[in-house]
Scaffold this motif. Structure first.
Motif, PDB file in Angstrom:
ATOM      1  N   SER A   1       4.797  23.970   7.634  1.00  0.00           N
ATOM      2  CA  SER A   1       5.876  24.711   8.279  1.00  0.00           C
ATOM      3  C   SER A   1       6.644  23.875   9.298  1.00  0.00           C
ATOM      4  O   SER A   1       7.733  24.244   9.710  1.00  0.00           O
ATOM      5  CB  SER A   1       5.328  25.965   8.973  1.00  0.00           C
ATOM      6  N   GLY A   2       6.083  22.734   9.704  1.00  0.00           N
ATOM      7  CA  GLY A   2       6.751  21.908  10.689  1.00  0.00           C
ATOM      8  C   GLY A   2       7.554  20.797  10.034  1.00  0.00           C
ATOM      9  O   GLY A   2       8.102  20.960   8.948  1.00  0.00           O
ATOM     10  N   ALA A   3       7.625  19.666  10.723  1.00  0.00           N
ATOM     11  CA  ALA A   3       8.340  18.513  10.197  1.00  0.00           C
ATOM     12  C   ALA A   3       7.567  17.257  10.567  1.00  0.00           C
ATOM     13  O   ALA A   3       6.945  17.196  11.621  1.00  0.00           O
ATOM     14  CB  ALA A   3       9.752  18.441  10.762  1.00  0.00           C
ATOM     15  N   VAL A   4       7.607  16.260   9.707  1.00  0.00           N
ATOM     16  CA  VAL A   4       6.920  15.006   9.997  1.00  0.00           C
ATOM     17  C   VAL A   4       7.685  14.229  11.057  1.00  0.00           C
ATOM     18  O   VAL A   4       7.119  13.758  12.039  1.00  0.00           O
ATOM     19  CB  VAL A   4       6.733  14.176   8.718  1.00  0.00           C
ATOM     20  N   GLY A   5       8.992  14.082  10.895  1.00  0.00           N
ATOM     21  CA  GLY A   5       9.822  13.475  11.920  1.00  0.00           C
ATOM     22  C   GLY A   5       9.540  12.028  12.220  1.00  0.00           C
ATOM     23  O   GLY A   5       9.726  11.574  13.350  1.00  0.00           O
ATOM     24  N   VAL A   6       9.086  11.260  11.229  1.00  0.00           N
ATOM     25  CA  VAL A   6       8.809   9.833  11.423  1.00  0.00           C
ATOM     26  C   VAL A   6       9.764   9.043  10.544  1.00  0.00           C
ATOM     27  O   VAL A   6       9.741   9.193   9.318  1.00  0.00           O
ATOM     28  CB  VAL A   6       7.350   9.486  11.060  1.00  0.00           C
ATOM     29  N   PRO A   7      10.610   8.219  11.150  1.00  0.00           N
ATOM     30  CA  PRO A   7      11.545   7.416  10.352  1.00  0.00           C
ATOM     31  C   PRO A   7      10.815   6.571   9.311  1.00  0.00           C
ATOM     32  O   PRO A   7       9.785   5.966   9.595  1.00  0.00           O
ATOM     33  CB  PRO A   7      12.231   6.531  11.400  1.00  0.00           C
ATOM     34  N   GLY A   8      11.376   6.560   8.113  1.00  0.00           N
ATOM     35  CA  GLY A   8      10.788   5.758   7.050  1.00  0.00           C
ATOM     36  C   GLY A   8       9.746   6.476   6.229  1.00  0.00           C
ATOM     37  O   GLY A   8       9.231   5.912   5.257  1.00  0.00           O
TER      38      GLY A   8
ATOM     39  N   MET B   1       0.844  -1.189   0.000  1.00  0.00           N
ATOM     40  CA  MET B   1       0.000   0.000   0.000  1.00  0.00           C
ATOM     41  C   MET B   1       0.885   1.247   0.000  1.00  0.00           C
ATOM     42  O   MET B   1       1.802   1.361   0.816  1.00  0.00           O
ATOM     43  CB  MET B   1      -0.905   0.008   1.234  1.00  0.00           C
ATOM     44  N   ARG B   2       0.612   2.161  -0.898  1.00  0.00           N
ATOM     45  CA  ARG B   2       1.336   3.436  -0.936  1.00  0.00           C
ATOM     46  C   ARG B   2       0.374   4.517  -0.471  1.00  0.00           C
ATOM     47  O   ARG B   2      -0.685   4.725  -1.068  1.00  0.00           O
ATOM     48  CB  ARG B   2       1.833   3.722  -2.348  1.00  0.00           C
ATOM     49  N   ALA B   3       0.737   5.196   0.609  1.00  0.00           N
ATOM     50  CA  ALA B   3      -0.160   6.170   1.217  1.00  0.00           C
ATOM     51  C   ALA B   3       0.440   7.560   1.210  1.00  0.00           C
ATOM     52  O   ALA B   3       1.639   7.736   1.457  1.00  0.00           O
ATOM     53  CB  ALA B   3      -0.480   5.759   2.652  1.00  0.00           C
ATOM     54  N   LEU B   4      -0.408   8.538   0.954  1.00  0.00           N
ATOM     55  CA  LEU B   4      -0.049   9.946   1.097  1.00  0.00           C
ATOM     56  C   LEU B   4      -0.851  10.498   2.261  1.00  0.00           C
ATOM     57  O   LEU B   4      -2.088  10.499   2.231  1.00  0.00           O
ATOM     58  CB  LEU B   4      -0.382  10.720  -0.182  1.00  0.00           C
ATOM     59  N   VAL B   5      -0.158  10.944   3.310  1.00  0.00           N
ATOM     60  CA  VAL B   5      -0.819  11.502   4.486  1.00  0.00           C
ATOM     61  C   VAL B   5      -0.675  13.021   4.425  1.00  0.00           C
ATOM     62  O   VAL B   5       0.411  13.568   4.659  1.00  0.00           O
ATOM     63  CB  VAL B   5      -0.218  10.952   5.790  1.00  0.00           C
ATOM     64  N   VAL B   6      -1.759  13.692   4.085  1.00  0.00           N
ATOM     65  CA  VAL B   6      -1.746  15.156   3.998  1.00  0.00           C
ATOM     66  C   VAL B   6      -1.955  15.703   5.409  1.00  0.00           C
ATOM     67  O   VAL B   6      -2.971  15.461   6.037  1.00  0.00           O
ATOM     68  CB  VAL B   6      -2.852  15.661   3.056  1.00  0.00           C
ATOM     69  N   GLY B   7      -0.947  16.431   5.888  1.00  0.00           N
ATOM     70  CA  GLY B   7      -0.952  16.871   7.276  1.00  0.00           C
ATOM     71  C   GLY B   7      -0.174  15.898   8.156  1.00  0.00           C
ATOM     72  O   GLY B   7      -0.494  15.698   9.328  1.00  0.00           O
ATOM     73  N   GLY B   8       0.870  15.298   7.589  1.00  0.00           N
ATOM     74  CA  GLY B   8       1.649  14.309   8.313  1.00  0.00           C
ATOM     75  C   GLY B   8       2.430  14.867   9.482  1.00  0.00           C
ATOM     76  O   GLY B   8       2.904  14.104  10.324  1.00  0.00           O
ATOM     77  N   SER B   9       2.576  16.176   9.550  1.00  0.00           N
ATOM     78  CA  SER B   9       3.288  16.777  10.687  1.00  0.00           C
ATOM     79  C   SER B   9       2.358  17.040  11.866  1.00  0.00           C
ATOM     80  O   SER B   9       2.812  17.442  12.935  1.00  0.00           O
ATOM     81  CB  SER B   9       3.946  18.106  10.263  1.00  0.00           C
ATOM     82  N   GLY B  10       1.060  16.812  11.691  1.00  0.00           N
ATOM     83  CA  GLY B  10       0.102  17.034  12.769  1.00  0.00           C
ATOM     84  C   GLY B  10       0.068  15.874  13.749  1.00  0.00           C
ATOM     85  O   GLY B  10       0.703  14.835  13.554  1.00  0.00           O
ATOM     86  N   PHE B  11      -0.700  16.045  14.823  1.00  0.00           N
ATOM     87  CA  PHE B  11      -0.766  15.046  15.894  1.00  0.00           C
ATOM     88  C   PHE B  11      -1.300  13.712  15.376  1.00  0.00           C
ATOM     89  O   PHE B  11      -0.661  12.670  15.530  1.00  0.00           O
ATOM     90  CB  PHE B  11      -1.641  15.591  17.024  1.00  0.00           C
ATOM     91  N   LEU B  12      -2.459  13.737  14.734  1.00  0.00           N
ATOM     92  CA  LEU B  12      -3.006  12.506  14.170  1.00  0.00           C
ATOM     93  C   LEU B  12      -2.245  12.067  12.939  1.00  0.00           C
ATOM     94  O   LEU B  12      -1.927  10.888  12.777  1.00  0.00           O
ATOM     95  CB  LEU B  12      -4.487  12.683  13.835  1.00  0.00           C
ATOM     96  N   GLY B  13      -1.933  12.999  12.048  1.00  0.00           N
ATOM     97  CA  GLY B  13      -1.228  12.648  10.816  1.00  0.00           C
ATOM     98  C   GLY B  13       0.086  11.943  11.080  1.00  0.00           C
ATOM     99  O   GLY B  13       0.435  10.965  10.410  1.00  0.00           O
ATOM    100  N   GLY B  14       0.818  12.423  12.087  1.00  0.00           N
ATOM    101  CA  GLY B  14       2.084  11.784  12.429  1.00  0.00           C
ATOM    102  C   GLY B  14       1.889  10.367  12.920  1.00  0.00           C
ATOM    103  O   GLY B  14       2.682   9.466  12.596  1.00  0.00           O
ATOM    104  N   GLU B  15       0.827  10.136  13.698  1.00  0.00           N
ATOM    105  CA  GLU B  15       0.557   8.792  14.201  1.00  0.00           C
ATOM    106  C   GLU B  15       0.133   7.860  13.069  1.00  0.00           C
ATOM    107  O   GLU B  15       0.506   6.685  13.052  1.00  0.00           O
ATOM    108  CB  GLU B  15      -0.519   8.834  15.282  1.00  0.00           C
ATOM    109  N   VAL B  16      -0.644   8.374  12.117  1.00  0.00           N
ATOM    110  CA  VAL B  16      -1.009   7.567  10.946  1.00  0.00           C
ATOM    111  C   VAL B  16       0.253   7.178  10.170  1.00  0.00           C
ATOM    112  O   VAL B  16       0.403   6.035   9.734  1.00  0.00           O
ATOM    113  CB  VAL B  16      -1.998   8.330  10.046  1.00  0.00           C
ATOM    114  N   CYS B  17       1.171   8.133  10.012  1.00  0.00           N
ATOM    115  CA  CYS B  17       2.436   7.840   9.330  1.00  0.00           C
ATOM    116  C   CYS B  17       3.210   6.740  10.053  1.00  0.00           C
ATOM    117  O   CYS B  17       3.687   5.784   9.430  1.00  0.00           O
ATOM    118  CB  CYS B  17       3.297   9.102   9.258  1.00  0.00           C
TER     119      CYS B  17
END
Length: 270
Positions: free
Chosen positions: A33-40, A1-17
């Motif tokens: 303006s922030g950073a996703v910061g999730v390895p991988g 599965m290839r996923a695009l998480v729009v808002g990946g730097s947010g609280f929920l978006g980061g957890e989905v990532c």
């Protein structure tokens, strides 16, 4: 599965990532303006208010699923227009769309809201979320619109608001009832829905209603804080027009999903 998480730097978006990567998905997360910061996770900068930029990115990534979590409480163009742009771009490439909505699009009433209850917004953010849903449903009738509530977990702004109120720096309302949900539970539900054909509005929230003031007391007990200094009020006394008793009936989600949606008392147990 290839996923695009729009808002990946947010609280929920980061957890989905994070959970998408752990499940073996190929994940691209966007930030403004922030950073996703999730390895991988591959990171892309994106302004969701720029329709052509959204289309270009989605065409480049060619995701199987788009998870739309981006919003800004005080910005219609991000919350409403941005959602429409993401939906249009996802539809162009035939991607499955999971759109994150909110209980804030309801006004409040004595009985719980069902999945298909029509929005009744009473403030600008609620109106923006309702407009976002309308746009998504027109563009992509097959998208699932996840209506959720206050999101709890480590780093949650809802927990921080309670701590601020316990220190006398903020106010918690006694007449605002919600059904808080754990960020991990919600992220797992989103991943399940991404790999499903569920369409339309779906309530995905915790089973236990609690007022914001009640949530503050649970946070105080969880962290050993004296609640005597907690500042509370009613929305009427504060002169505010906000959603009040907004309880979501998530029974349909419970039957559809393997994920267990835990109640707030369990989440904040001593």
């Amino acid at each position: 599965m290839r996923a695009l998480v729009v808002g990946g730097s947010g609280f929920l978006g980061g957890e989905v990532c994070r959970r998408g990567v752990a499940a073996g998905w190929s994940v691209v997360g966007t930030c403004w303006s922030g950073a996703v910061g999730v390895p991988g996770v591959a990171v892309r900068r994106l302004d969701v208010t720029d329709r052509e930029a959204v289309r270009r990115l989605v065409a480049e990534v060619r995701p199987d699923v788009v998870v739309a979590t981006a919003y800004r409480t005080d910005d219609w163009t991000v919350t409403a227009d941005g959602a429409a742009h993401v939906a249009y771009a996802a539809a162009e490439v035939g991607a499955r769309l999971v759109h994150l909505s909110s209980d804030a699009l309801h006004a409040g009433r004595p009985t719980p809201y069902l999945d298909d209850d029509v929005p009744t917004p009473v403030h600008p953010y609620g109106a923006a979320k309702a407009a976002a849903e309308t746009a998504v449903r027109v563009v992509d009738p097959g998208a699932v619109l996840v209506r959720t509530s206050l999101i709890l977990g480590e780093g949650s702004k809802q927990i921080q608001l309670c701590r601020d109120a316990l220190a006398g720096r903020a106010t918690l309302f006694t007449d605002e009832l919600r059904c808080p949900v754990d960020v991990g539970d919600l992220a797992d539900a989103v991943l399940e829905l991404a790999d499903s054909t569920v369409a339309g509005p779906l309530n995905v929230a915790g089973p236990e209603p609690v007022s914001r003031a009640g949530l503050g007391l649970l946070v105080a007990r969880r962290h050993g804080i004296d609640p005597a200094g907690m500042t509370t009020a009613t929305t009427t006394a504060a002169g505010l027009r906000r959603p009040t008793d907004v309880r979501l009936d998530s029974s349909r989600a419970v039957t559809l999903l393997r994920t267990r949606l835990r109640g707030v008392t369990e989440l904040l147990a001593d």
